[in-house]
Structure formats: structure tokens, C-alpha cells
Design a protein around this motif. Structure first.
Motif, PDB file in Angstrom:
ATOM      1  N   CYS A  92       0.671  -1.205  -0.033  1.00  0.00           N
ATOM      2  CA  CYS A  92       0.062   0.095   0.038  1.00  0.00           C
ATOM      3  C   CYS A  92       0.893   1.202  -0.172  1.00  0.00           C
ATOM      4  CB  CYS A  92      -0.929  -0.023   1.164  1.00  0.00           C
ATOM      5  SG  CYS A  92      -0.193   0.570   2.729  1.00  0.00           S
ATOM      6  N   GLY A  93       1.897   1.264   0.670  1.00  0.00           N
ATOM      7  CA  GLY A  93       2.930   2.605   0.617  1.00  0.00           C
ATOM      8  C   GLY A  93       2.596   3.251   1.675  1.00  0.00           C
ATOM      9  N   ALA A  94       1.783   3.168   2.351  1.00  0.00           N
ATOM     10  CA  ALA A  94       1.155   4.098   3.451  1.00  0.00           C
ATOM     11  C   ALA A  94       0.895   3.653   4.660  1.00  0.00           C
ATOM     12  CB  ALA A  94      -0.298   4.646   2.995  1.00  0.00           C
ATOM     13  N   CYS A  95       0.959   2.481   4.863  1.00  0.00           N
ATOM     14  CA  CYS A  95       1.020   1.812   6.462  1.00  0.00           C
ATOM     15  C   CYS A  95       2.345   1.945   7.050  1.00  0.00           C
ATOM     16  CB  CYS A  95       0.385   0.296   6.258  1.00  0.00           C
ATOM     17  SG  CYS A  95       1.787  -0.738   5.935  1.00  0.00           S
ATOM     18  N   CYS A  98       5.148  -0.291   5.441  1.00  0.00           N
ATOM     19  CA  CYS A  98       5.537   0.462   4.166  1.00  0.00           C
ATOM     20  C   CYS A  98       6.380   1.670   4.581  1.00  0.00           C
ATOM     21  CB  CYS A  98       4.223   0.605   3.248  1.00  0.00           C
ATOM     22  SG  CYS A  98       3.635  -0.573   2.489  1.00  0.00           S
ATOM     23  N   CYS A 106       3.611  -5.482   4.687  1.00  0.00           N
ATOM     24  CA  CYS A 106       2.414  -4.892   4.359  1.00  0.00           C
ATOM     25  C   CYS A 106       1.272  -5.542   4.813  1.00  0.00           C
ATOM     26  CB  CYS A 106       2.424  -3.948   2.934  1.00  0.00           C
ATOM     27  SG  CYS A 106       0.686  -3.143   2.746  1.00  0.00           S
ATOM     28  N   PRO A 107       0.166  -5.248   5.516  1.00  0.00           N
ATOM     29  CA  PRO A 107      -0.656  -6.255   5.764  1.00  0.00           C
ATOM     30  C   PRO A 107      -1.894  -6.021   4.645  1.00  0.00           C
ATOM     31  CG  PRO A 107      -0.796  -4.123   7.242  1.00  0.00           C
ATOM     32  CD  PRO A 107       0.327  -4.080   6.439  1.00  0.00           C
ATOM     33  N   HIS A 108      -1.952  -5.047   3.843  1.00  0.00           N
ATOM     34  CA  HIS A 108      -2.729  -5.083   2.560  1.00  0.00           C
ATOM     35  C   HIS A 108      -2.089  -5.853   1.421  1.00  0.00           C
ATOM     36  CE1 HIS A 108      -4.561  -2.484   5.439  1.00  0.00           C
ATOM     37  NE2 HIS A 108      -3.419  -1.603   5.702  1.00  0.00           N
TER      38      HIS A 108
HETATM   39 ZN    ZN Z   1       1.603  -1.184   3.530  1.00  0.00          ZN
END
Ligand code: ZN
Ligand code: ZN
Length: 337
Positions: A92-95, A98, A106-108
Motif C-alpha cells: 500500500c505504501g502508506a501503512c 511500508c 504490508c498487511p494489505h
Molecule cells: Zn502497506
């Protein structure tokens, strides 16, 4: 297009004609040249793990090929680029994972050949940001094993903290293990290879292992302790017993790095010895895009050697049997060209 499809867990894969994918925004369609067979593909096809893929699906997370079509908004890749489509298909690049440099956790995340279709097909679709660029000098038959076996063990050696004065045990010499031996050597460590097959131990020696232990005829704990104990042990063999023995073979303050995922999920962990000897236990899952790029860089510089055999995609079921029987020295790679 041709694809090897899992319709039912534990049943043979079907080679069939399925619809060729279209690139969505931010995606590319890759014409697959080579695709490595990882033990994980066998677990995926058998539905061995707690979280199972949705059926039907196309396995394969070591697909390498040429970008044939580019989706809207893609500037990083162009038609004709050779790319690798790794297990980490998207993050996701945002968690927190990441943002802190651990996109592989990343959990997503989307996992190629598991939660999205993979490389056991003539074409696959990949997120343009997560496809790894393959240097022009790297043979596609070598690039495939580097895409999972390479990056996974490269990262595991980094996680182990292996350095020049360290003794590093690599437990399980196969597709992953033969590369782990080489990365531990590159880190400067003295390597002990452990397996139950003599020919694999011989291969490990040729690739730089200073010591070998055959766990079917020798006691790996006693042998490791006779060498002073391992500073780090990287467990690639998919059995809890291998992890338990490696833990017992560590020296004080040593680190166990778990990588192989056994069907039987639980290992015995003696608390007393772990506390008194200050042992550390850590899991390591694949690697980031930077780890993958570094893996290719090392190979392009001639610092790693890939041991692999080619197969046709039509041989997918026999090839999985070969992996399960342990008769393959290192990696099988489907050549789809
Ligand atoms: Zn992530
Ligand atoms: Zn893999």
C-alpha cells in the motif's frame, strides 16, 4: 493463452487456455519467458497454509518476461523491458510497515501466484511499481530463481546480521539454500550447510560452504556446538525439527532466522536455554523492491551462481512431485519461450 491453473487444492493443475489479461491503470502485461517453481507454489496448490488462495488461480511468483503492454499512467516501464514479477505483487505504501521500509510486511499486500494470478502462464499482469527490472546481462533462466529464492535468502542473510567473523548455518540446501550459502559468503561469514542429501551438501561446498552436516547421519546440534555454535542459523527446510535443531545449535547471543514455512506450524521453544543464552528468534519474509534490485545487481556482477534445470510448463505436475520428493538439487524453471 496457456496457463497452469489450480481448480481444487491437492488436485493436479490443469494446463488450459484462459483469457489473456489486460493492463489496468498502473499495470503492465508481461509476456513470460521463464518462471521458477518454488516450494511455496506446491503449498499454494495444496492449500497447505492457514490463509488459502481463492480458487481458481494461477501460481508462480518467479515469473520473468518482457513488458508487452503498458497501462495508463505507467512511466517507469516501457514495452520490451525485461522484468521480474515477485511474490510481493503490490503493497500500500502508506501503512506503518511500508512507511518504515518494510513493505514486504504490508498487511494489505497482494501476493503474486497466491492472492493474484502468477507466472505459470504465457502472460501475466503486474503492478508497474512492483515489477523488478532485470539487468540486460542476466539470463532469464537465472533471473527467475533470483526473483523469490534469491531475494528471500538475500534478505534473510541481511536480517541475520551475518558479518566476517560469524559462523552462519544454512539449514536446507535447495533452491533457496544454495543462494543463502552464497549471500552469507558475500557477507563475509563462514558457512555451515545442513541437509539430508549428500549431493546437495557437495553443491554447497562448491558454492563456498566451509563445513557440511548431513542431518540424517550426524547430530546437527552436536556438530554445530563442536564448531563453537552458530552466530546465526537461517532455516529454509520446511520442518519444525530443523528449526528446533538450529536453535539448539546456536551459540550465546545467536540468532535464529525462520524462513521456510512447514505444513506443521509449531516448533518447541525451550524458554530456559533461550533466556540463559540470550538467543534471538526472528521471521523473514521475502524482501523489498530494493532487496530484489540488489539481488539482481550481485548476479549481474558475477557474484552469484544459479543452479537450475529447465522444464516445460506442461510438466508442472511432475515438476511439483520432483520438488516434493527432494530429488531436485536446486531450482526448476519453466521455460515458456
Ligand atoms: Zn502497506
Ligand atoms: Zn517462493
Amino acid at each position: 493463452m496457456r496457463a497452469a491453473v489450480v481448480h481444487e487444492f491437492g488436485a493436479p493443475l490443469a494446463i488450459e487456455d484462459i483469457e489473456k489479461p489486460e493492463p489496468g491503470p498502473g499495470e503492465v502485461v508481461v509476456k513470460i519467458e521463464t518462471s521458477g517453481l518454488c516450494h511455496t507454489d506446491v503449498h499454494a496448490a495444496c492449500g497447505d497454509w492457514p490463509v488459502k488462495p481463492g480458487l481458481p488461480f494461477v501460481p508462480g511468483h518467479e515469473g520473468v518476461g518482457l513488458v508487452e503492454r503498458v497501462g495508463a499512467g505507467v512511466s517507469r516501464l516501457s514495452e520490451g523491458d525485461r522484468v521480474a514479477v515477485p511474490w510481493l505483487g503490490w503493497a500500500c505504501g502508506a501503512c506503518e510497515a511500508c512507511a518504515s521500509g518494510w513493505e514486504s510486511l504490508c498487511p494489505h499486500a497482494k501476493y503474486t501466484g497466491y492472492t493474484v494470478n502468477g507466472g505459470f502462464a504465457d502472460y501475466t499482469v503486474a503492478d508497474a511499481s512492483f515489477a523488478g527490472l532485470v539487468p540486460g546481462t542476466v539470463d532469464p533462466l537465472d533471473a527467475a530463481p533470483l526473483t523469490c529464492a534469491g531475494v528471500t535468502t538475500y534478505k534473510a542473510v541481511k536480517v541475520s546480521g551475518a558479518g566476517p567473523s560469524d559462523l552462519v548455518a544454512v539449514v536446507g540446501i535447495g533452491g533457496l539454500g544454495h543462494l543463502a550459502v552464497q549471500y552469507a559468503k558475500i557477507a563475509g561469514a563462514t558457512v555451515v550447510a545442513i541437509d539430508v542429501v549428500d549431493s546437495k551438501l557437495e553443491m554447497a561446498r562448491q558454492l563456498g560452504a566451509a563445513h557440511t552436516i548431513n542431518a540424517s547421519t550426524q547430530d546437527p546440534i552436536a556438530e554445530l556446538q563442536a564448531l563453537g555454535g552458530a552466530d546465526a542459523a537461517i532455516v529454509l527446510a520446511a520442518t519444525p525439527q530443523a528449526a528446533e535443531q538450529a536453535l539448539a545449535g546456536l551459540r550465546r547471543n545467536g540468532q535464529l532466522v525462520l524462513v521456510g514455512l512447514p505444513k506443521d506450524n509449531t516448533m518447541k521453544l525451550p524458554i530456559f536455554e533461550t533466556v540463559l543464552m540470550g538467543k534471538k528468534i526472528v521471521g523473514s519474509l521475502v524482501g523489498t523492491r530494493v532487496d530484489l534490485a540488489e539481488t539482481f545487481e550481485l548476479h549481474a556482477d558475477g557474484r552469484t551462481k544459479i543452479v537450475r534445470e529447465s522444464r516445460q510448463l506442461e510438466q508442472v505436475n511432475e515438476s511439483m512431485d520432483e520438488v516434493l520428493s527432494g530429488t531436485v538439487d536446486a531450482r526448476l524453471v519453466f521455460d515458456l519461450r
